[in-house]
Design an enzyme around this catalytic site. Sequence first.
Site, PDB file in Angstrom:
ATOM      1  N   GLY A  74     -43.048  27.128  13.257  1.00  0.00           N
ATOM      2  CA  GLY A  74     -43.329  28.542  13.027  1.00  0.00           C
ATOM      3  C   GLY A  74     -44.562  29.120  13.678  1.00  0.00           C
ATOM      4  N   GLU A 117     -42.712  20.742  12.893  1.00  0.00           N
ATOM      5  CA  GLU A 117     -41.462  21.063  13.594  1.00  0.00           C
ATOM      6  C   GLU A 117     -41.634  22.264  14.526  1.00  0.00           C
ATOM      7  OE1 GLU A 117     -38.781  21.955  10.391  1.00  0.00           O
ATOM      8  OE2 GLU A 117     -38.923  19.958   9.520  1.00  0.00           O
ATOM      9  N   GLY A 132     -41.283  24.769  17.592  1.00  0.00           N
ATOM     10  CA  GLY A 132     -40.316  25.056  18.653  1.00  0.00           C
ATOM     11  C   GLY A 132     -40.933  26.039  19.640  1.00  0.00           C
ATOM     12  N   ARG A 133     -41.041  27.291  19.190  1.00  0.00           N
ATOM     13  CA  ARG A 133     -41.534  28.367  20.046  1.00  0.00           C
ATOM     14  C   ARG A 133     -42.872  28.040  20.701  1.00  0.00           C
ATOM     15  NH1 ARG A 133     -40.328  33.846  18.864  1.00  0.00           N
ATOM     16  NH2 ARG A 133     -39.927  33.164  16.746  1.00  0.00           N
ATOM     17  N   ARG A 177     -33.583  38.833  22.341  1.00  0.00           N
ATOM     18  CA  ARG A 177     -34.684  39.097  21.404  1.00  0.00           C
ATOM     19  C   ARG A 177     -35.088  40.566  21.304  1.00  0.00           C
ATOM     20  NH1 ARG A 177     -39.179  37.153  21.301  1.00  0.00           N
ATOM     21  NH2 ARG A 177     -39.151  36.768  19.067  1.00  0.00           N
ATOM     22  N   CYS A 213     -22.700  47.338  28.124  1.00  0.00           N
ATOM     23  CA  CYS A 213     -22.340  48.682  27.647  1.00  0.00           C
ATOM     24  C   CYS A 213     -22.775  48.933  26.215  1.00  0.00           C
ATOM     25  CB  CYS A 213     -20.837  48.870  27.794  1.00  0.00           C
ATOM     26  SG  CYS A 213     -20.310  48.475  29.445  1.00  0.00           S
ATOM     27  N   GLU A 214     -24.058  48.923  25.976  1.00  0.00           N
ATOM     28  CA  GLU A 214     -24.623  49.259  24.665  1.00  0.00           C
ATOM     29  C   GLU A 214     -26.007  49.844  24.908  1.00  0.00           C
ATOM     30  OE1 GLU A 214     -24.495  46.731  21.381  1.00  0.00           O
ATOM     31  OE2 GLU A 214     -22.856  45.502  22.153  1.00  0.00           O
ATOM     32  N   TYR A 228     -35.909  30.575  22.397  1.00  0.00           N
ATOM     33  CA  TYR A 228     -34.897  31.499  21.899  1.00  0.00           C
ATOM     34  C   TYR A 228     -34.465  32.500  22.979  1.00  0.00           C
ATOM     35  CZ  TYR A 228     -36.827  29.372  17.733  1.00  0.00           C
ATOM     36  OH  TYR A 228     -37.277  28.450  16.828  1.00  0.00           O
TER      37      TYR A 228
HETATM   38  N1  LLP Z   1     -37.968  24.169  11.525  1.00  0.00           N
HETATM   39  C1  LLP Z   1     -36.989  24.878  10.943  1.00  0.00           C
HETATM   40  C2  LLP Z   1     -36.353  24.359   9.732  1.00  0.00           C
HETATM   41  C3  LLP Z   1     -36.604  26.119  11.498  1.00  0.00           C
HETATM   42  O1  LLP Z   1     -35.646  26.825  10.902  1.00  0.00           O
HETATM   43  C4  LLP Z   1     -37.240  26.592  12.668  1.00  0.00           C
HETATM   44  C5  LLP Z   1     -36.858  27.872  13.266  1.00  0.00           C
HETATM   45  C6  LLP Z   1     -38.236  25.790  13.249  1.00  0.00           C
HETATM   46  C7  LLP Z   1     -38.579  24.589  12.650  1.00  0.00           C
HETATM   47  C8  LLP Z   1     -38.965  26.181  14.506  1.00  0.00           C
HETATM   48  O2  LLP Z   1     -39.673  27.363  14.376  1.00  0.00           O
HETATM   49  P1  LLP Z   1     -40.633  27.853  15.571  1.00  0.00           P
HETATM   50  O3  LLP Z   1     -41.766  26.882  15.697  1.00  0.00           O
HETATM   51  O4  LLP Z   1     -39.814  27.905  16.806  1.00  0.00           O
HETATM   52  O5  LLP Z   1     -41.052  29.207  15.139  1.00  0.00           O
HETATM   53  N2  LLP Z   1     -34.524  33.349  17.044  1.00  0.00           N
HETATM   54  C9  LLP Z   1     -35.789  33.717  16.454  1.00  0.00           C
HETATM   55  C10 LLP Z   1     -36.501  32.548  15.834  1.00  0.00           C
HETATM   56  C11 LLP Z   1     -35.677  31.833  14.775  1.00  0.00           C
HETATM   57  C12 LLP Z   1     -36.366  30.646  14.187  1.00  0.00           C
HETATM   58  C13 LLP Z   1     -35.448  29.872  13.321  1.00  0.00           C
HETATM   59  N3  LLP Z   1     -35.994  28.666  12.761  1.00  0.00           N
HETATM   60  C14 LLP Z   1     -36.622  34.415  17.521  1.00  0.00           C
HETATM   61  O6  LLP Z   1     -36.182  34.549  18.667  1.00  0.00           O
HETATM   62  O7  LLP Z   1     -37.735  34.886  17.233  1.00  0.00           O
END
Ligand code: LLP
Length: 414
Positions: free
Chosen positions: A239, A273, A275-276, A312, A343-344, A371
């Site tokens: 997150g 965990e 990601g981003r 996004r 087309c939106e 993402y």
């Molecule tokens: N762990 C769990 C259980 C999650 O559901 C997520 C993301 C992460 C880790 C990784 O989170 P991060 O570090 O990437 O923030 N599509 C959206 C973001 C959705 C995130 C969903 N869960 C966007 O483009 O902002």
Amino acid sequence: MSEFHYANGQLCAERVALNKVAERFATPAYVYSRAAIESQWHAYDDALAERQHLICYAVKANSNLAVLSLLAELGSGFDIVSVGELERVLKAGGDPSKIVFSGVGKRTDEIKRALDVKIKCFNVESLSELSRLDQIAAEKNLIAKVSLRINPDVDAETHPYISTGLKETKFGIAYDRALESYIQARDMTNIDVVGIDCHIGSQITTIAPYIDALGKLLDMVSELRANNIELQHIDVGGGLGIRYQDESPPAPQELIKAVCDTIADTSYEILLEPGRSIVGNAAVLLTRVEYIKENSGRNFAIVDAAMNDMLRPALYDAWLSILTVNEQNSAAVAAYDIVGPVCESGDFIGLNRELSLQEGDLLAIQSAGAYGFTMSSNYNTRPRAVEVMIDGSEMIEVRRRETVAELMEGESTL
Ligand code: LLP
């Protein structure tokens, strides 16, 4: 120096000018920097060097095999949410004993496969899931290692669609039912309780909500101890936000320092965990201006990337920085809406951007690594973009552009 920078008037990724990438692979194209991904992963891993830990990269942010194999080589763990992501990690050479499986809706076939390959842990989100897991493990004569995802009821202060730690969301087990859930889990024959986890949201830009959530987790850990339930790990989730515009999120090191200070007992393995924050700023989406037009006093630059390539902005009203690949253009600066061919009216990448543009110009949409491709679709029967990894002065095509013929594979006429 950022891996994306101007040199000799041209925007580059590492040592490659982006116009060369467009020449070779055409547009739209996702362009990744290997060095940027590696350095972000190390920022996490190095900061935890003194503690027993595992960085479980959240595969959903970017699941290209090249990205996964790069991280697997560094020794990363992975956070998955589907059997599809599991197969990707295995194919990329990821170690199953470093995989945690999150998500509220794990299917039986997904659970079976994850048990067979012996993943590190299931992050369980409900009592129903727990009993299903126990039953499947019993059928297989295996023991499922489990962490319970606790919903700490903390506000991550982010976009409502990506806020997951409030009690009214579908995520996790309610805090006030956590103890009884752990007791049930302990008494199940094919379940081994090993951890506790939470994930309160995404694009979080302050440390406070993490520490609030962690405080609740630690209170629960003490209660569990009092009930003779000893855990091995604490998983703080992902997150952490990145800078898209003017946000100033803490660096991974700052977050980790706060987490380690809070988890004083060093006997627990710490899991994260992210990601981003590992891949988000490690890519641009390269696109070309097809047409420039003016409608009732509004200037539009119609580019060849659209909401199907980068969802996004349309979905979250997300703001992404847009740069011209040529540092200096001769055209006059004007405010443009950068829009795609879909087309939106919601098909926009950026609104009201002051840019000097001409038809045929290349643009780089920044912060596209997380993402971006993973949320892309074939809407309007648009093939998904090519993905290119830059490594120093090398360009490696890590996923070729889809063809229209591929999009119709598996379909039939009557
Ligand atoms: N762990 C769990 C259980 C999650 O559901 C997520 C993301 C992460 C880790 C990784 O989170 P991060 O570090 O990437 O923030 N599509 C959206 C973001 C959705 C995130 C969903 N869960 C966007 O483009 O902002």
